[in-house]
Design a protein around this motif. Structure first.
Motif, PDB file in Angstrom:
ATOM      1  N   VAL A 150      -6.414 -34.741 -29.873  1.00 41.07           N
ATOM      2  CA  VAL A 150      -5.187 -34.102 -30.343  1.00 41.07           C
ATOM      3  C   VAL A 150      -4.414 -33.574 -29.139  1.00 41.07           C
ATOM      4  O   VAL A 150      -4.897 -33.594 -28.003  1.00 41.07           O
ATOM      5  N   ALA A 151      -3.221 -33.101 -29.399  1.00 41.52           N
ATOM      6  CA  ALA A 151      -2.436 -32.388 -28.389  1.00 41.52           C
ATOM      7  C   ALA A 151      -2.338 -30.931 -28.819  1.00 41.52           C
ATOM      8  O   ALA A 151      -2.141 -30.640 -30.003  1.00 41.52           O
ATOM      9  N   LEU A 152      -2.520 -30.022 -27.867  1.00 35.88           N
ATOM     10  CA  LEU A 152      -2.389 -28.592 -28.132  1.00 35.88           C
ATOM     11  C   LEU A 152      -1.244 -28.038 -27.301  1.00 35.88           C
ATOM     12  O   LEU A 152      -1.198 -28.233 -26.083  1.00 35.88           O
ATOM     13  N   LYS A 153      -0.336 -27.356 -27.961  1.00 38.21           N
ATOM     14  CA  LYS A 153       0.778 -26.711 -27.268  1.00 38.21           C
ATOM     15  C   LYS A 153       0.552 -25.208 -27.313  1.00 38.21           C
ATOM     16  O   LYS A 153       0.497 -24.609 -28.390  1.00 38.21           O
ATOM     17  N   PHE A 154       0.397 -24.591 -26.133  1.00 39.46           N
ATOM     18  CA  PHE A 154       0.138 -23.161 -26.032  1.00 39.46           C
ATOM     19  C   PHE A 154       1.415 -22.419 -25.651  1.00 39.46           C
ATOM     20  O   PHE A 154       2.174 -22.873 -24.787  1.00 39.46           O
ATOM     21  N   LEU A 155       1.626 -21.281 -26.276  1.00 39.61           N
ATOM     22  CA  LEU A 155       2.725 -20.406 -25.876  1.00 39.61           C
ATOM     23  C   LEU A 155       2.421 -19.853 -24.493  1.00 39.61           C
ATOM     24  O   LEU A 155       1.317 -19.369 -24.232  1.00 39.61           O
ATOM     25  N   ARG A 156       3.394 -19.936 -23.594  1.00 42.49           N
ATOM     26  CA  ARG A 156       3.199 -19.407 -22.242  1.00 42.49           C
ATOM     27  C   ARG A 156       2.862 -17.919 -22.299  1.00 42.49           C
ATOM     28  O   ARG A 156       3.407 -17.167 -23.105  1.00 42.49           O
ATOM     29  N   LYS A 157       1.993 -17.509 -21.408  1.00 40.81           N
ATOM     30  CA  LYS A 157       1.559 -16.116 -21.390  1.00 40.81           C
ATOM     31  C   LYS A 157       2.725 -15.166 -21.137  1.00 40.81           C
ATOM     32  O   LYS A 157       2.754 -14.050 -21.651  1.00 40.81           O
ATOM     33  N   ALA A 158       3.704 -15.618 -20.362  1.00 39.02           N
ATOM     34  CA  ALA A 158       4.850 -14.765 -20.053  1.00 39.02           C
ATOM     35  C   ALA A 158       5.635 -14.386 -21.304  1.00 39.02           C
ATOM     36  O   ALA A 158       6.389 -13.412 -21.296  1.00 39.02           O
ATOM     37  N   TYR A 159       5.459 -15.146 -22.393  1.00 38.01           N
ATOM     38  CA  TYR A 159       6.221 -14.895 -23.619  1.00 38.01           C
ATOM     39  C   TYR A 159       5.373 -14.271 -24.722  1.00 38.01           C
ATOM     40  O   TYR A 159       5.855 -14.079 -25.837  1.00 38.01           O
ATOM     41  N   LEU A 160       4.126 -13.943 -24.422  1.00 44.08           N
ATOM     42  CA  LEU A 160       3.224 -13.455 -25.455  1.00 44.08           C
ATOM     43  C   LEU A 160       3.717 -12.160 -26.087  1.00 44.08           C
ATOM     44  O   LEU A 160       3.492 -11.909 -27.268  1.00 44.08           O
ATOM     45  N   HIS A 161       4.427 -11.330 -25.319  1.00 47.66           N
ATOM     46  CA  HIS A 161       4.907 -10.050 -25.841  1.00 47.66           C
ATOM     47  C   HIS A 161       6.399 -10.084 -26.155  1.00 47.66           C
ATOM     48  O   HIS A 161       7.012  -9.043 -26.376  1.00 47.66           O
TER      49      HIS A 161
END
Length: 436
Positions: A196-207
């Motif tokens: 599969v492909a996993l797209k992760f939210l960048r850590k800089a945008y977590l908050h």
């Protein structure tokens, strides 16, 4: 952020999972000398690396008797270029989150009082983090109550019904690429034994609540579409550190490549691929969804000739498009004028018609429909009164049917533009058949 920068972030994150990673200072000294990035891009990359460093430093030391905790102030001393407010405040917010999540759990006031400069801004940033943690863990986790129990601080991220998938079911294998707020990896899903492909939210945008909502919205919107030409979404999940990810089909293919009429077979294949993309978008439009970022990189073609649309990160439901889509969002070389300035009209299906036609124009000629060498210049040209001339005889000789179709799709006013993806698909399909 460039692909080179994203590869460095992925490599550093993999190293931080090891028991004894090298220090960030040493890591940066080794890698920064070989970067082909501008000074601003290098600083952005360093900022993202520091966010990772704070998370992994406090998380690792939560179960270790050897405490080597990293602070935002310490990172700025090592890297003075991060002293600017736009970097320093998010770094302190990440330190506060990591300390509350994995460390000594300071109160908001005590944390902010450590800083003589930017104290109020840091207090506000820490308060936002505290609210997020309280929503995730419940009122007993509130940092304002001064709870300092390590057992409470280290409890796992609670179940989020919006993102129920477990990251433990996926084995990340290789970095694929990145967008504005996410990074994509190839992974193996253990339970179903599939790639599969996993797209992760960048850590800089977590908050960043708006970025998180956009990320979740991308999965909801794309996940509601059913068409063989649209990437299938499996679901949303969260990592132990709290980051969101989208699981989706892995498309083993490449973005559409530039083709000229000197290669008749390639020319016909390109038009056929655009027809497939138009048919897929016609289905999306019928379900009330506009893509808003059609470009070569988001149109993949696999080894069987199937064309698949990907990256619905800017996609919007038609009923809300003009309420939530920020002006200027989109890829400059293929952006429709109404995405830059709504004086041209409303965002809608015709916006995607322009984007797909601009993509075809780019692949046929090697040039954008807009003039300019910077994003600002391209945006200015997009909203200027200069009308776009599609495939004039001085550029390349194509059929009048193709020139006319593109001309109607690239009219700057969306109200006067070709309105229907189905009609565009039909007209291009007729051209393909005439080439047989």
């Amino acid at each position: 952020m460039t692909q080179q920068a994203d590869q460095i972030i992925a490599a550093r994150e993999a190293e931080l999972r090891c028991s004894q990673p090298m220090s960030l200072v040493t890591y940066w000294q080794q890698d920064s000398t070989s970067l082909h990035l501008s000074a601003a891009e290098q600083t952005e990359l360093l900022f993202e690396l520091c966010l990772l460093e704070l998370e992994y430093s406090w998380r690792a030391n939560s179960t270790s008797s050897v405490v080597t905790r990293i602070s935002a102030s310490g990172l700025v001393k090592e890297f003075p270029e991060l002293a600017a407010t736009k970097f320093f405040i998010p770094l302190t917010a990440e330190e506060f989150r990591a300390r509350v999540r994995w460390g000594d759990r300071p109160t908001i006031q005590a944390f902010a009082d450590q800083f003589s400069q930017h104290r109020l801004a840091i207090h506000e940033a820490a308060a936002v983090v505290s609210q997020q943690l309280t929503r995730e863990f419940g009122p007993d986790f509130s940092t304002n109550k001064g709870l300092h129990s390590p057992a409470v601080a280290r409890q796992p991220i609670p179940f989020d019904p919006r993102a129920p998938l477990s990251s433990a079911d996926y084995l990340v294998q290789r970095f694929l690429g990145a967008g504005s707020i996410g990074r994509v990896y190839i992974a193996q899903q253990r339970s179903l034994q599939r790639t599969v492909a996993l797209k992760f939210l960048r850590k800089a945008y977590l908050h960043n609540s708006l970025a998180v909502e956009r990320f979740l919205q991308e999965a909801r919107i794309a996940g509601g579409l059913r068409h063989p030409g649209i990437v299938s979404i499996h679901g949303l999940g969260r990592t132990p550190a709290g980051s969101y990810f989208i699981a989706m089909d892995y498309i083993q293919g490449l973005p559409l490549q530039p083709i000229t009429q000197s290669n008749p077979t390639g020319f016909r294949e390109l038009l056929s691929a655009i027809v497939q993309a138009a048919e897929a978008m016609a289905t999306a439009h019928a379900q009330g969804v506009i893509h808003c970022d059609l470009k070569p990189a988001n149109i993949l073609q696999d080894g069987n000739g199937r064309t698949v649309l990907t990256d619905f990160g800017l996609a919007r439901e038609l009923s809300q498009a003009n309420e939530v889509l920020a002006l200027g969002e989109g890829t400059p070389i293929c952006i429709a004028p109404e995405q830059v300035d709504n004086c041209w009209g409303n965002i809608g299906p015709a916006t995607d018609v322009f984007g797909l036609a601009a993509t075809l124009y780019l692949l046929l000629t090697g040039h954008s429909v807009h003039d300019g060498s910077t994003a600002a210049e391209v945006f200015a040209d997009a909203v200027s009164g200069r009308q776009i001339v599609a495939l004039d005889d001085n550029q390349v000789s194509f059929s009048s049917d193709l020139r006319n179709a593109l001309s109607e799709c690239l009219i700057k006013s969306p109200e006067r533009r070709l309105q229907s993806m189905s009609e565009l698909a039909s007209r291009l399909r007729s051209i393909v058949q005439s080439l047989s």
